[in-house]
Design an enzyme around this catalytic site. Structure first.
Site, PDB file in Angstrom:
ATOM      1  N   SER A 171       0.849  -1.183   0.000  1.00  0.00           N
ATOM      2  CA  SER A 171       0.000   0.000   0.000  1.00  0.00           C
ATOM      3  C   SER A 171       0.881   1.227   0.000  1.00  0.00           C
ATOM      4  O   SER A 171       2.076   1.154   0.273  1.00  0.00           O
ATOM      5  CB  SER A 171      -0.924  -0.028   1.206  1.00  0.00           C
ATOM      6  OG  SER A 171      -0.203  -0.436   2.335  1.00  0.00           O
ATOM      7  N   LYS A 172       0.241   2.346  -0.293  1.00  0.00           N
ATOM      8  CA  LYS A 172       1.050   3.550  -0.433  1.00  0.00           C
ATOM      9  C   LYS A 172       1.650   3.968   0.898  1.00  0.00           C
ATOM     10  O   LYS A 172       2.743   4.462   0.969  1.00  0.00           O
ATOM     11  CB  LYS A 172       0.205   4.649  -1.037  1.00  0.00           C
ATOM     12  CG  LYS A 172      -0.275   4.166  -2.391  1.00  0.00           C
ATOM     13  CD  LYS A 172      -0.541   5.258  -3.358  1.00  0.00           C
ATOM     14  CE  LYS A 172      -0.689   4.647  -4.738  1.00  0.00           C
ATOM     15  NZ  LYS A 172      -1.908   5.002  -5.382  1.00  0.00           N
ATOM     16  N   ARG A 173       0.899   3.772   1.953  1.00  0.00           N
ATOM     17  CA  ARG A 173       1.403   4.119   3.284  1.00  0.00           C
ATOM     18  C   ARG A 173       1.091   2.957   4.207  1.00  0.00           C
ATOM     19  O   ARG A 173       0.021   2.398   4.175  1.00  0.00           O
ATOM     20  CB  ARG A 173       0.674   5.349   3.826  1.00  0.00           C
ATOM     21  CG  ARG A 173       1.072   6.599   3.135  1.00  0.00           C
ATOM     22  CD  ARG A 173       2.415   7.092   3.683  1.00  0.00           C
ATOM     23  NE  ARG A 173       2.900   8.218   2.909  1.00  0.00           N
ATOM     24  CZ  ARG A 173       3.656   8.092   1.836  1.00  0.00           C
ATOM     25  NH1 ARG A 173       4.018   6.910   1.412  1.00  0.00           N
ATOM     26  NH2 ARG A 173       4.061   9.152   1.177  1.00  0.00           N
TER      27      ARG A 173
END
Ligand code: GLU
Length: 502
Positions: free
Chosen positions: A266-268
């Site tokens: 995931s992006k973060r």
């Protein structure tokens, strides 16, 4: 879907034409960069072509600036492309939004040849069909109403201007076998496939049509993409067959997983959203492109069980599709730090110094490459990112340092003893004409003896006094570079702080 992993991969000998085909829907992340890297390696290894194609037909998801970021990130990573929207090439245009006529023409061609049909079903009708299927616990799919229209009626309705899409007429009987270079044969019953939309009612193609047409027209020999495309892989093979085209070699790479091994990257993630997942963000955080390339190269590929350190020319020589691993790979960010340290250490000193200049300037420290050059050998072995260099050696370029008075107290010593040690050091240094490492070290060691201190106790006090920090480059060399005058200033200031801590 049944899979039958074979041993198909072989070293590619003839020049490969490989494309990186990102959709400009956000920032380029490390997954995309890894795909681009493998494309690039295959192209360079075979002296073929690395092509960039921008898949921007989904206008709703289009993000301004995304295309520029792709170019910047690939350039920073050292992957030059031979053809693309910005540099042109024999198969221009390379932006799908500029090729819509081509897709329309090809979709019509499939209708002509009986491999596709116009579908006039409204979204309301499709929603009702889907609901009924759900109620019957069937997989949602198009029910084939317009597939059964006779072609005259379909053409008439189309010419009368009725809104329509073009759907692929997926065979209802038989099986389709697709071959993936690292996964082997994958066979599905055609009856499990849908009549997928190829061209939307706005005349724009979906990926399934646009990418196949372009890969064919652009003479792409190897399609490298992630396993997310496996479910529609049979459709892609069927489209190639419907056109009567020769298929490229297909390679579906593993997806990248979060460091925990759970879920797609995931992006973060992590507490506090720890890690950078965009190459340009890594650049900002002080990673060197060589390390990022090395790290990416091993996320789904390996050379042998031992060798891990690679620079681009090694990778170009050693990369092989046969060594791609189809299993999903968890991203390991500590490995990136490790590689960054290794690559920083392997840089020539001048090269490192020149890369450090902008990092110091970004921290408001006006330095020149010449000023940094004597410092780089002291820190090169000790930093893992370029920014750590600023943390570790920024004190060289600050007018004053702010030691914590508590830290000026030597280990197992009282403030008074520490102050005395500082004052004796000041006397000693005053006696020097200029601070030369060897004689300075000898003298300071002698002083530690005289004071009945361990060398570490004395050096600990001096380190904090001179650098303002507990961790620093080697003390004696640091003192030599800073010079007598500055050292005396800092030691005097430290002595004052010890006597009257504010
Ligand atoms: N535009 C597609 C994507 O970004 C490309 C997939 C492919 O390489 O074929 O997922």
């Amino acid at each position: 879907m049944s899979s039958n992993a074979g041993t198909l991969p072989a070293r590619v000998n003839s020049p490969a034409r490989v494309r990186f085909a990102p959709s400009p829907t956000g920032r380029l992340h490390i997954g995309g960069a890894r795909t681009a890297l493998y494309d690039y390696l295959l192209a360079r290894q075979t002296e073929g072509a690395f092509v960039i194609r921008i898949e921007d037909t989904d206008r709703k998801r289009y993000v301004q600036g995304a295309e520029e970021e792709i170019y910047k990130a690939l350039s920073w990573l050292g992957m030059e492309w031979n053809e693309g929207p910005d540099v042109g090439g024999p198969f221009a245009p390379y932006r799908q939004s500029e090729r819509t006529d081509i897709y329309l023409e090809h979709a019509e061609q499939l209708v002509e040849s009986g491999h596709a049909y116009y579908c006039f079903c409204t979204t309301e009708r499709l929603a009702t069909v889907r609901k009924e299927q759900q109620a019957r616990k069937e997989a949602p799919r198009y029910d084939g109403l317009c597939r059964r229209l006779n072609s005259d009626e379909a053409h008439n309705r189309k010419h009368a201007g009725e809104a329509h899409v073009i759907r692929f007429k997926t065979p209802r009987q038989g099986k389709t076998t697709s071959v993936d270079e690292i996964r082997g044969e994958i066979t599905v019953e055609n009856a499990t496939l849908d009549d997928y939309i190829l061209l939307k009612s706005d005349g724009l193609p979906v990926y399934h049509l646009a990418a196949m047409v372009d890969d064919h027209l652009m003479e792409i020999t190897h399609v490298l993409r992630t396993s997310e495309w496996l479910p529609t892989f049979p459709l892609h093979v069927l489209i190639y067959k419907a056109f009567g085209w020769e298929q490229p070699a297909w390679v579906h790479m593993s997806v990248l997983l979060n460091p925990s091994g759970k879920g797609k990257l995931s992006k973060r993630h992590g507490s506090g959203g720890a890690h950078a997942v965009y190459p340009l963000e890594l650049k900002e955080s002080g990673y060197v492109p060589e390390a990022v390339v090395n790290w990416l190269s091993l996320m789904g590929w390996s050379y042998d069980d031992r060798t891990e350190f690679f620079i681009m020319p090694d990778l170009i020589g050693k990369f092989s599709l046969a060594k791609l691993n189809p299993s999903p790979a968890a991203v390991n960010f500590s490995k990136l730090d490790h590689f960054n340290g290794l690559h920083i250490r392997s840089l020539k000193q001048e090269d490192l110094a020149s890369r450090l200049v902008p990092r110091f300037r970004a921290a408001d420290l006006e330095v020149t490459e010449d000023e940094l050059r004597p410092i780089t050998p002291l820190i090169q072995e000790r930093i893992r990112t370029l920014d750590e260099a600023v943390e570790m050696s920024g004190f060289f370029f600050r007018n004053t340092v702010q030691p914590d008075p508590q830290q000026l107290i030597g280990k197992n010593m009282s403030p008074v003893e520490s102050a005395a040690a500082l004052s004796r050091s000041i006397d000693l240094i005053q006696g020097f004409e200029r601070l030369a490492a060897e004689s300075l070290e000898l003298a300071l060691r002698g002083l530690a003896d005289d004071l009945d201190l361990k060398v570490g106790q004395l050096f600990g006090i001096l380190r904090v006094a001179v650098t303002g920090q507990r961790v620093s480059p080697p003390l004696i060399e640091t003192m030599e570079i800073l010079g007598k005058e500055l050292i005396l200033q800092r030691l005097n200031r430290a002595a004052e702080l010890l006597e009257s801590p504010e």
